[in-house]
Design a protein around this motif. Structure first.
Motif, PDB file in Angstrom:
ATOM      1  N   ALA A 262     -83.466 -38.963  43.230  1.00 50.38           N
ATOM      2  CA  ALA A 262     -83.129 -38.264  41.994  1.00 50.38           C
ATOM      3  C   ALA A 262     -84.148 -37.176  41.675  1.00 50.38           C
ATOM      4  O   ALA A 262     -83.791 -36.091  41.203  1.00 50.38           O
ATOM      5  CB  ALA A 262     -83.041 -39.269  40.842  1.00 50.38           C
ATOM      6  N   GLU A 263     -85.420 -37.447  41.956  1.00 55.71           N
ATOM      7  CA  GLU A 263     -86.435 -36.425  41.707  1.00 55.71           C
ATOM      8  C   GLU A 263     -86.217 -35.223  42.618  1.00 55.71           C
ATOM      9  O   GLU A 263     -86.300 -34.071  42.177  1.00 55.71           O
ATOM     10  CB  GLU A 263     -87.830 -37.005  41.937  1.00 55.71           C
ATOM     11  N   ARG A 264     -85.899 -35.480  43.893  1.00 56.80           N
ATOM     12  CA  ARG A 264     -85.629 -34.373  44.811  1.00 56.80           C
ATOM     13  C   ARG A 264     -84.349 -33.639  44.411  1.00 56.80           C
ATOM     14  O   ARG A 264     -84.190 -32.460  44.733  1.00 56.80           O
ATOM     15  CB  ARG A 264     -85.479 -34.905  46.238  1.00 56.80           C
ATOM     16  N   GLY A 265     -83.446 -34.349  43.730  1.00 57.22           N
ATOM     17  CA  GLY A 265     -82.224 -33.709  43.262  1.00 57.22           C
ATOM     18  C   GLY A 265     -82.395 -32.916  41.982  1.00 57.22           C
ATOM     19  O   GLY A 265     -81.414 -32.406  41.436  1.00 57.22           O
ATOM     20  N   GLY A 266     -83.630 -32.834  41.490  1.00 55.42           N
ATOM     21  CA  GLY A 266     -83.900 -32.028  40.301  1.00 55.42           C
ATOM     22  C   GLY A 266     -83.764 -32.766  38.994  1.00 55.42           C
ATOM     23  O   GLY A 266     -83.789 -32.144  37.928  1.00 55.42           O
ATOM     24  N   ASP A 267     -83.613 -34.090  39.023  1.00 58.13           N
ATOM     25  CA  ASP A 267     -83.464 -34.863  37.794  1.00 58.13           C
ATOM     26  C   ASP A 267     -84.787 -35.499  37.387  1.00 58.13           C
ATOM     27  O   ASP A 267     -85.702 -35.670  38.208  1.00 58.13           O
ATOM     28  CB  ASP A 267     -82.400 -35.946  37.984  1.00 58.13           C
ATOM     29  N   ARG A 268     -84.886 -35.881  36.138  1.00 56.54           N
ATOM     30  CA  ARG A 268     -86.068 -36.547  35.604  1.00 56.54           C
ATOM     31  C   ARG A 268     -85.850 -38.048  35.642  1.00 56.54           C
ATOM     32  O   ARG A 268     -84.800 -38.541  35.238  1.00 56.54           O
ATOM     33  CB  ARG A 268     -86.347 -36.072  34.183  1.00 56.54           C
ATOM     34  N   VAL A 269     -86.837 -38.772  36.103  1.00 57.22           N
ATOM     35  CA  VAL A 269     -86.706 -40.203  36.352  1.00 57.22           C
ATOM     36  C   VAL A 269     -87.708 -40.971  35.507  1.00 57.22           C
ATOM     37  O   VAL A 269     -88.896 -40.619  35.443  1.00 57.22           O
ATOM     38  CB  VAL A 269     -86.921 -40.535  37.848  1.00 57.22           C
ATOM     39  N   ASP A 270     -87.212 -42.028  34.843  1.00 57.20           N
ATOM     40  CA  ASP A 270     -88.058 -42.967  34.110  1.00 57.20           C
ATOM     41  C   ASP A 270     -87.820 -44.359  34.672  1.00 57.20           C
ATOM     42  O   ASP A 270     -86.695 -44.706  35.069  1.00 57.20           O
ATOM     43  CB  ASP A 270     -87.742 -42.958  32.615  1.00 57.20           C
ATOM     44  N   PHE A 271     -88.874 -45.172  34.690  1.00 58.42           N
ATOM     45  CA  PHE A 271     -88.784 -46.524  35.248  1.00 58.42           C
ATOM     46  C   PHE A 271     -89.312 -47.529  34.233  1.00 58.42           C
ATOM     47  O   PHE A 271     -90.314 -47.285  33.555  1.00 58.42           O
ATOM     48  CB  PHE A 271     -89.586 -46.628  36.546  1.00 58.42           C
ATOM     49  N   LEU A 272     -88.614 -48.688  34.154  1.00 57.91           N
ATOM     50  CA  LEU A 272     -89.019 -49.755  33.240  1.00 57.91           C
ATOM     51  C   LEU A 272     -88.789 -51.094  33.923  1.00 57.91           C
ATOM     52  O   LEU A 272     -87.683 -51.392  34.385  1.00 57.91           O
ATOM     53  CB  LEU A 272     -88.213 -49.681  31.940  1.00 57.91           C
TER      54      LEU A 272
END
Length: 430
Positions: A262-272
């Motif tokens: 997702a990061e390589r796809g240009g999106d912002r990623v959050d993890f919990l």
């Protein structure tokens, strides 16, 4: 003071003359000789308190890889140091050579290397180093245990990284970076081009067609800068072992692959990581730094033998992202845990977000359904069939509430979850 193996051999060797000449004088002489040997050895042995120690450790290592821990010894005494050292790593550190013999001249230093092959993920600790300083005769020794703490973080192995190149190629195809025509991918306008047979007529730009006097269609690209929130369940259900791997570790592998993709796809990623409270949290990071933050946050995670409190999840997700997001819940589809915890809050999540529930299934249960040779096998097959039906019923309920479901064996869950992300991105549902 410590008694060495050589002292034991000398004592046993002295039994023979005592048996041949069982006289009090003989026993007395032999005991005096042993006492003198021990005294001389202890007097000539370098005091272990005059040994300087330093520990050198790398910051981290991936599970399955080997690393070298170093001990720097300095002999501050006036005599040669003959010693045996033991580096006190916990068993799961997989120390290959924790016991080492050294000889160090006065005023010199020596670098010892201990090979470590960790057996589990997390923080591995070394609390002390034991030094046994031998005398020249090797009969007796001085021993001391020195506190020398060390910590080595063992990161997740990220085996699913091998799927990343093929998934990235699919993303580039969606984004128009390679010469592959994909109709209807994405919802953001990209450019105009001439119409070719087979194009969707709904993409025709009639104004541009009128200006150029040729049929022109719009091309689209996938949305970028969308939000992806990954929630990893660390409650009791994550402790179940499936194909000799905890369900939690499979979830970590799937989370890493999806996050990097997702990061390589240009999106912002959050993890919990969550059960009743947050166990780890990684907010959207600068480009190129996400993977490092994720593996360090996931490394110390362990299953907690408590029930997950799903009622807190909507508020936790809102704290990470107040915008519409792709929310991925990595949890179990066990009927009891899902029906009492997950399903009641799923409608609240799907009303605002695109939700994907990902779970790992046990191939062994599927195999049990086909074995019915004996009465015991038949009962096991019936139990396995019922478990599969209950799992399918939970998945159907999740889909009725508007969420997507990815249910796959351990090694197939990461790539299938990545494929689900790509399909949602292509359909403009992020």
């Amino acid at each position: 003071m410590a008694i060495t193996g050589r002292f034991v051999l000398l004592a046993l060797a002295g039994i023979l003359p005592l048996l041949l000449f069982p006289r009090p004088a003989t026993v007395l002489v032999w005991c005096l000789l042993l006492a003198v040997a021990v005294t001389v050895d202890l007097a000539l042995a370098v005091s272990p308190r005059r040994v300087g120690l330093q520990r050198r450790l790398p910051a981290n290592v991936r599970l399955g890889e080997s690393v070298t821990a170093q001990l720097l010894l300095a002999n501050h005494g006036r005599r040669q140091l003959r010693a045996v050292l033991r580096d006190g790593w916990q068993p799961s550190a997989g120390a290959v050579n924790p016991d080492q013999r050294v000889r160090i001249s006065p005023g010199e230093r020596r670098l010892l290397q201990v090979q470590l092959t960790p057996l589990r993920r997390g923080d591995l600790l070394a609390h002390h180093v034991a030094i046994r300083s031998l005398g020249p005769l090797g009969v007796a020794a001085r021993q001391i245990t020195i506190s020398l703490p060390g910590r080595l973080r063992v990161l997740p192995p990220f085996h699913s990284k091998r799927h990343l190149p093929s998934k990235l190629r699919k993303l580039r195809e969606l984004d128009g970076r390679v010469a592959v025509q994909i109709r209807g991918a994405g919802t953001e306008f990209d450019s105009l081009r001439d119409y070719v047979r087979g194009d969707d007529v709904r993409s025709i730009d009639w104004r541009a067609t009128a200006r150029r006097q040729a049929v022109v269609v719009r091309t689209w690209r996938p949305e970028r800068d969308r939000r992806v929130v990954i929630v990893l369940d660390t409650s009791r259900t994550s402790a179940a072992r499936i194909e000799d791997e905890p369900r939690l570790d499979t979830g970590i592998e799937a989370s890493l692959l999806l996050a990097v993709l997702a990061e390589r796809g240009g999106d912002r990623v959050d993890f919990l990581a969550f059960d009743r409270r947050p166990r780890a949290k990684v907010a959207s990071a600068a480009k190129g730094n996400l993977l490092n933050q994720l593996v360090n946050a996931m490394a110390p995670l362990d299953p907690e033998l408590i029930e997950a409190d799903w009622s807190q999840i909507p508020a936790e997700i809102h704290a990470l992202s107040s915008h519409r997001s792709l929310v991925v819940l990595l949890t179990a589809l066990d009927s009891g845990a899902a029906e009492e915890g997950l399903l009641p809050v799923l409608a609240q999540l799907t009303a605002k977000h695109t939700v994907v529930v990902a779970s790992v299934n046990d191939p062994h249960v599927d195999r049990l359904r086909t074995v019915r040779d004996t009465a015991d096998d038949t009962f096991r097959a019936a139990a396995a069939e019922r478990a599969m039906l209950e799992r399918a019923a939970v998945a159907a309920q999740i889909r009725q509430l508007g969420a997507e479901v990815v249910d796959a064996p351990p090694h197939e869950l990461p790539p299938q979850l990545a494929d689900m992300y790509i399909r949602l991105k292509a359909a403009g549902r992020l």
